[in-house]
Design a protein around this motif. Sequence first.
Motif, PDB file in Angstrom:
ATOM      1  N   LEU A 180       0.802  -1.210   0.000  1.00  0.00           N
ATOM      2  CA  LEU A 180       0.000   0.000   0.000  1.00  0.00           C
ATOM      3  C   LEU A 180       0.842   1.271   0.000  1.00  0.00           C
ATOM      4  O   LEU A 180       1.934   1.316   0.566  1.00  0.00           O
ATOM      5  CB  LEU A 180      -0.906   0.030   1.232  1.00  0.00           C
ATOM      6  N   GLY A 184      -2.743   4.508   1.788  1.00  0.00           N
ATOM      7  CA  GLY A 184      -3.615   3.444   1.292  1.00  0.00           C
ATOM      8  C   GLY A 184      -4.528   2.881   2.363  1.00  0.00           C
ATOM      9  O   GLY A 184      -4.286   3.018   3.571  1.00  0.00           O
ATOM     10  N   CYS A 186      -7.156  -0.514   3.644  1.00  0.00           N
ATOM     11  CA  CYS A 186      -7.510  -1.928   3.571  1.00  0.00           C
ATOM     12  C   CYS A 186      -8.980  -2.074   3.906  1.00  0.00           C
ATOM     13  O   CYS A 186      -9.442  -1.574   4.931  1.00  0.00           O
ATOM     14  CB  CYS A 186      -6.659  -2.745   4.543  1.00  0.00           C
TER      15      CYS A 186
END
Length: 203
Positions: A180, A184, A186
């Motif tokens: 990532l 970023g 998840c």
Amino acid sequence: MLQENPAEIESLFRELLIGVTTFFRDPESFVKLKAVLLELVKSKPENGQMRIWVPGCSTGEEAYSVAIILHECMTEAKKTLNVQIFGTDIDSIAIDKARSGIYSGIASDVSKDRLSRFFTSRDNRFLIRKDIREMLIFAQQSVAKDPPFTKLDLITCRNLLIYFNAELQKKIIPVFHYSLLPTGYCFSVHRKRLTCLSTCFPS
């Protein structure tokens, strides 16, 4: 039996796989995901890049769901991005189905508006529209053994981590951190929320 019949090995492998997935599974989670993706889209320059990875994508429904809401976000933001969504799975048969983009019995999972906008109907089956399919790249991959994708804006692993034991999760989570971007996200099943992996990860 396994030693004398190689086909039984493949049959056993198929029995061990769990291919449970639907379009827009847990709709509330996708509402939250869309809000985050919209902000990501707005933060990108025109014709900028958006990279997303869906490991354990099975037959592709979740990967296509992400592509659809990302398309909606770009439309709302009036912005065009270069999108790459990587859908991977260890099951080659599931990947072949995902590449075809053809599904049946999805009317209860996909709204009428989305069915008309993002699918074409053919012989009581629904084909994902070409411009959505072109956003995705499907490939056979083992997330535990093969090299990961990098410079990602989002990883959605709801079809994956829930089936891994603690030892394998400890092996995979650093891979996701590496993959990532610092900003970023998840998309995880554990708490049905989006988590920025640069700061924490749901246990």
